[in-house]
Write a protein that holds these residues in place. Structure first.
Motif, PDB file in Angstrom:
ATOM      1  N   GLY A  19       0.533  -5.097  -3.943  1.00  0.00           N
ATOM      2  CA  GLY A  19      -0.744  -4.432  -3.776  1.00  0.00           C
ATOM      3  C   GLY A  19      -1.198  -4.902  -2.031  1.00  0.00           C
ATOM      4  O   GLY A  19      -0.315  -5.361  -1.420  1.00  0.00           O
ATOM      5  N   GLY A  20      -2.328  -4.481  -1.781  1.00  0.00           N
ATOM      6  CA  GLY A  20      -2.880  -4.646  -0.480  1.00  0.00           C
ATOM      7  C   GLY A  20      -3.415  -5.990   0.030  1.00  0.00           C
ATOM      8  O   GLY A  20      -3.885  -6.717  -1.131  1.00  0.00           O
TER       9      GLY A  20
ATOM     10  N   SER B 296       1.755  -4.745   0.342  1.00  0.00           N
ATOM     11  CA  SER B 296       2.071  -3.386   1.107  1.00  0.00           C
ATOM     12  C   SER B 296       0.762  -3.010   1.566  1.00  0.00           C
ATOM     13  O   SER B 296      -0.478  -3.692   1.474  1.00  0.00           O
ATOM     14  N   GLY B 297       0.740  -1.771   2.308  1.00  0.00           N
ATOM     15  CA  GLY B 297      -0.522  -1.214   2.979  1.00  0.00           C
ATOM     16  C   GLY B 297      -0.639  -1.847   4.309  1.00  0.00           C
ATOM     17  O   GLY B 297       0.073  -2.657   4.639  1.00  0.00           O
ATOM     18  N   PRO B 298      -1.717  -1.406   4.911  1.00  0.00           N
ATOM     19  CA  PRO B 298      -2.118  -1.682   6.332  1.00  0.00           C
ATOM     20  C   PRO B 298      -2.585  -3.267   6.150  1.00  0.00           C
ATOM     21  O   PRO B 298      -3.075  -3.620   5.380  1.00  0.00           O
TER      22      PRO B 298
ATOM     23  N   LEU C  66       4.358  -4.590   4.375  1.00  0.00           N
ATOM     24  CA  LEU C  66       3.216  -4.048   5.263  1.00  0.00           C
ATOM     25  C   LEU C  66       3.382  -2.893   6.129  1.00  0.00           C
ATOM     26  O   LEU C  66       4.581  -2.771   6.606  1.00  0.00           O
ATOM     27  N   SER C  67       2.449  -2.052   6.092  1.00  0.00           N
ATOM     28  CA  SER C  67       2.854  -0.746   7.040  1.00  0.00           C
ATOM     29  C   SER C  67       1.666  -0.488   7.953  1.00  0.00           C
ATOM     30  O   SER C  67       0.799  -1.271   7.958  1.00  0.00           O
ATOM     31  N   GLY C  68       1.873   0.525   8.683  1.00  0.00           N
ATOM     32  CA  GLY C  68       0.660   1.131   9.617  1.00  0.00           C
ATOM     33  C   GLY C  68       0.843   0.256  10.846  1.00  0.00           C
ATOM     34  O   GLY C  68       1.818  -0.452  11.279  1.00  0.00           O
TER      35      GLY C  68
END
Length: 955
Positions: free
Chosen positions: A534-535, A557-559, A580-582
């Motif tokens: 999750g974030g 994951s996520g920004p 992690l992305s963004g």
């Protein structure tokens, strides 16, 4: 008629006598008035030197009233003279007035527990009637008045807990009526005067927490009425004179925290029949625990910790009904046979016992169930770092008064007994480093006073109990390196007191990270090496005191939340090896205190910020993010790795050309300047002053032993003072020793032109230098305590190679001293600056711990570095030389957060960074100096009352 004449003469004589008596009475009355007036004026002058904001306690000191009616003033029966002044505990501040010396009839002067500053005025020596002088617990400083030893009526002299810097006067034996002498918690230095043995009335000697050196004088053995001898926290060495052990009157013998050695006599019980306290902790005593010590039926405190004691615990502990503390931790005590731990059972007869410490020994076996029969008053129980096995006895739950339970780093197995939840007073629970399995019992949530729990490095399974949310006084929690699973309970993220650390790393925890609730004070959060997904919750920005956030090696994951930019105190942010992305939030560059940012091995993309931590390439790790943009060119996101490689090649060529042209230009400018400088170099070159042998002989007082600074492999070094006032170190070579001349020339060559405030100053030299023999014996201190590195006999010169600095010496001979030499030299590596960094780190560890790297305790693969490294942060105080921490260190726990101790932690970290096994992993000396200066700056902000002088010198 004759008879009448005789009567008349007699009557006249009576009148004359009566007249004389009346005259004398008038003179006496005048004298009394003058004396009480003098006392009043002296007291008013005393008051005038005090700070106005502390005078409310002396409001009764009115000139219209007799001083006998003033607060703290005592007079004789007739009210004619002031005989006592007791202003203790009134919070008074200011200087002591010299007019205090006019109180000539004063018998008692008690000014303890105030805030007086400055020096004791010399006029104190005029109080010849003084019997009690107590100025303890103030901020008085300087040397003692030389005439203080003229107070021949003095019975009590208490100057403890001040800032005096002085030797104890040798003529203190003039105080022939002295019974109590307390000078503890000051900066008294030098030897203990042997003349103290001449004051036969002495009953109390308390010199603890000073800087006294030398041996304990055997003359003290003549003090047959001595009740207390406290010499703790000094620099005394040698053995304890046998006559000290013959003082049958002693009730308290405290010699802890010195460098004393030798064995404890085996027949103590025949001599110390009245002994209540026996404290020899933190010394170098050897041999066994004398069995006679356990025959002292009146004894209350036995403290033998941190020595080199061996053997077993002798029988007889069951004979000590008044025993309150038994501390044998940090020794080499063993237990043998199936009954080797019977001494624990014996202690059940000591119903007043409240402190038991047997940790860090070599005890083994199963902890007996009888441990639960120990005193209900027992509050501290240290049993860690031994070889205990088996399970934790459930009977420990009967110890209802327990505040600290430490069973860490043994071989204990089985499950945590739920009975531990009955210990309602428990504040610290440490079971780390064992083989404990099973679930964490929910009953631990009943320990409402718990502030420290460490269950790390075990085999615990199951989930984290939600009952931990009841621990509303918890400061730190460490459940790392177990096999815990399930999710992170939201309850533990709502503990408002959690301020030190929350470590759940290296488990099998899964699920998302809950929203952070009330952890506004926590300094470290470590959830790394789990299976969290999750974030990253933006509520982490609520952790306003957060310094380290470690979430690496999960499945997040996520920004990256922009809100992390609001955590202004963040120093370490490790989000590596996630999903992690963004983009990297530009807010991260606003974290000005950020020293390490690890975002490697994620799926981040876009541009890299330019400011803040991103300006320090060594502090940022971004590898493994294929879609990130370079600082000055953003790589395309289209397919085709050929284009990417082409761009990289082009950029690499451009950078290489720019660097090449820059270097050529700089070299051209340098060569041009060199030609100009060469023309005038002969004119500007300083000429070495020549010093004759006679001058050196006079400067060193015929090379006397008093001037000898040290003896090395090739000669001796003497301290000298030249006729011009210059202080020099004179090295005298032993020309009969092979290699002495070679060493001398090497030293001269190495230091010809080196200039640094921390190097001994010579006349000429020019290339980088590796010392190769950095150790305490080669470090001198000048009059302002500035360190000067000397003895460059093993030094090597470095030249600039193609990639780095290398030694011009082609040989691979081991260079250095045992214990300080860098390990790579033993592998055949050439000397390098990294080797000196290693030696510097060892010196720093020796300074901190007070132990030489060649100490006999470092055997079987254990080195000083590994010993220090093995201590976790909350146990650092156990490896630090107690004399560095004397104003703040005690055996007893629960001292609370301490800023000075944080500085010590920082210095330990620097020393360990300098002594890494691999030279490539060591920090540079410039970084070490920078970090030490940061520690010094932190220290300078602390209160002068709590600063440790030894730590101040580290700056």
């Amino acid at each position: 008629m004759i008879l009448f004449s005789h009567l008349l003469v007699h009557f006249a004589s009576v009148l004359i006598l009566l007249s004389l008596e009346l005259h004398n009475f008038s003179i006496g009355e005048s004298a009394v008035t003058l004396s009480i007036t003098t006392d009043r004026e002296a007291l008013i002058s005393f008051k005038s030197q005090l700070s106005n904001d502390t005078l409310n306690h002396l409001s009764s000191w009115n000139q219209n009233l007799s001083p006998c009616n003033w607060t703290g003033v005592l007079c004789d029966r007739l009210g004619q003279r002031v005989t006592g002044l007791d202003l203790s505990g009134l919070g008074l501040s200011g200087h002591l007035s010299p007019y205090i010396g006019n109180l000539s009839s004063l018998h008692s002067l008690q000014l303890q527990n105030n805030q007086f500053t400055g020096m004791i005025p010399d006029q104190i020596g005029n109080l010849f009637s003084l019997r009690i002088l107590n100025m303890s617990s103030n901020m008085l400083e300087g040397k003692l008045p030389s005439n203080i030893t003229h107070l021949n009526e003095l019975q009590v002299l208490d100057l403890s807990s001040n800032r005096f810097v002085s030797k104890i006067p040798e003529d203190i034996s003039n105080l022939e009526k002295l019974e109590v002498l307390k000078l503890g918690r000051n900066n008294f230095y030098g030897a203990i005067p042997a003349s103290l043995g001449n004051i036969s009335s002495l009953r109390n000697i308390s010199f603890g927490t000073n800087s006294l050196t030398g041996w304990i004088p055997s003359d003290l053995g003549r003090l047959h009425d001595l009740i207390e001898l406290d010499l703790t926290f000094n620099n005394l060495n040698g053995t304890v004179p046998p006559v000290i052990y013959n003082l049958s009157s002693l009730v308290n013998l405290a010699l802890a925290s010195n460098s004393l050695w030798g064995e404890i006599p085996k027949d103590l019980s025949h001599k110390f029949t009245k002994l209540v306290v026996f404290n020899i902790c933190f010394n170098n005593f050897t041999g066994g625990i004398p069995g006679s010590l356990h025959n002292l039926t009146n004894i209350q405190v036995i403290r033998l910790a941190s020595n080199h004691l061996e053997g077993t615990v002798p029988p007889g502990l069951g004979n000590l009904p008044f025993l309150r503390m038994y501390n044998i931790r940090h020794n080499r005590i063993v237990s043998s046979g199936v009954r080797g731990l019977d001494f624990i059972t014996s202690l059940t007869n000591s119903t007043l016992l409240n402190f038991l410490a047997i940790d860090n020994n070599m005890l083994e076996g199963v902890i007996p169930q009888t441990i639960g029969n120990l005193s209900k008053n027992l509050s501290i129980l240290y049993m860690g770092q031994n070889h205990f096995k088996g399970s934790i006895p459930s009977s420990i739950g009967h110890l209802s008064g327990l505040k600290l339970l430490n069973l860490s780093y043994n071989s204990i197995s089985g499950e945590i007994p739920h009975e531990l939840g009955q210990l309602q007073e428990l504040q610290e629970l440490s079971l780390a480093g064992n083989e404990i399995s099973g679930d964490i019992p929910n009953s631990l949530g009943n320990l409402l006073k718990l502030n420290h729990i460490d269950l790390s490095r075990n085999r615990l399974m199951g989930g984290i109990p939600t009952s931990f949310g009841n621990l509303q006084n918890l400061l730190c929690m460490d459940l790392s390196s177990n096999q815990l699973n399930g999710s992170i309970p939201m309850e533990i993220l709502n503990l408002p007191t959690l301020s030190n650390f929350l470590n759940l790393s290296m488990n099998f925890l899964s699920g998302p990270i809950p929203q952070i609730g009330r952890l506004s004070s926590v300094a470290i959060i470590d959830f790394s090496s789990n299976q969290l997904y999750g974030g990253i919750p933006s509520s982490l920005s609520n952790c306003l005191s957060l310094e380290k956030l470690l979430l690496a090696r999960n499945q997040l994951s996520g920004p990256i939340p922009k809100a992390l930019g609001d955590v202004k105190g963040l120093e370490t942010l490790d989000l590596s090896s996630n999903q992690l992305s963004g983009n990297i939030p530009t807010e991260i560059q606003n974290l000005h205190g950020l020293k390490l940012l690890n975002l490697s091995y994620n799926d981040l993309e876009g541009g890299i910020p330019n400011d803040g931590v991103f300006q320090n390439l060594s502090a940022v790790h971004l590898e493994g993010n294929r879609n990130l943009c370079l600082h000055f060119y953003c790589l395309p996101h289209g397919n085709g790795s050929i284009n990417i490689r082409l761009y990289i090649i082009i950029i690499g060529i451009m950078v290489t050309l720019i660097l090449y042209l820059t270097i050529r230009i700089l070299l051209h400018i340098k060569n041009k300047k060199a030609k100009v400088a060469a023309a005038t170099s002969e004119q500007l070159k300083p000429h070495a002053s020549m010093i004759s042998y006679d001058e050196l002989r006079m400067a060193t007082e015929e090379f006397s032993q008093e001037k000898l600074l040290g003896v090395g492999s090739f000669g001796s070094v003497y301290k000298g003072h030249l006729s011009g006032g210059t202080t020099v170190a004179v090295k005298v070579l032993d020309t009969l020793r092979t290699g002495s001349l070679k060493s001398f020339f090497a030293e001269c060559e190495a230091l010809k032109n080196s200039r640094h405030r921390n190097l001994v100053k010579l006349i000429t030299s020019e290339i980088a230098v590796v010392h190769c023999d950095l150790k305490p014996n080669n470090i001198l201190l000048n009059e302002d305590m500035t360190a000067k590195v000397g003895d460059f006999g093993l030094a090597r010169l470095l030249i600039q190679g193609s990639t780095n600095l290398v030694s011009i010496n082609s040989t691979h001979v081991l260079a250095g001293s045992l214990g300080y030499i860098a390990p790579e030299y033993g592998w055949g590596e050439k000397v390098s600056s990294a080797g000196d960094v290693y030696s510097f780190g060892i010196v720093l560890l020796e300074l901190l711990s007070g132990k030489s790297p060649t100490d006999e305790c470092f055997t079987g693969g254990l080195s000083i570095r590994r010993w220090v490294q093995s201590a976790s942060k909350d146990k650092t105080v156990q490896i630090v030389d107690p004399q560095l921490l004397s104003p703040i260190f005690h055996d007893e726990p629960f001292e609370g957060p301490n800023a000075q101790l944080n500085c010590v932690h920082a210095i330990v970290g620097i020393a360990l960074s300098c002594t890494a096994e691999n030279p490539d992993e060591r920090i540079g000396i410039r970084d070490a100096v920078r970090q030490l200066k940061a520690v010094r700056d932190s220290l300078s902000k602390l209160s002068a009352e709590t600063l440790t002088p030894a730590l101040e010198t580290l700056g």
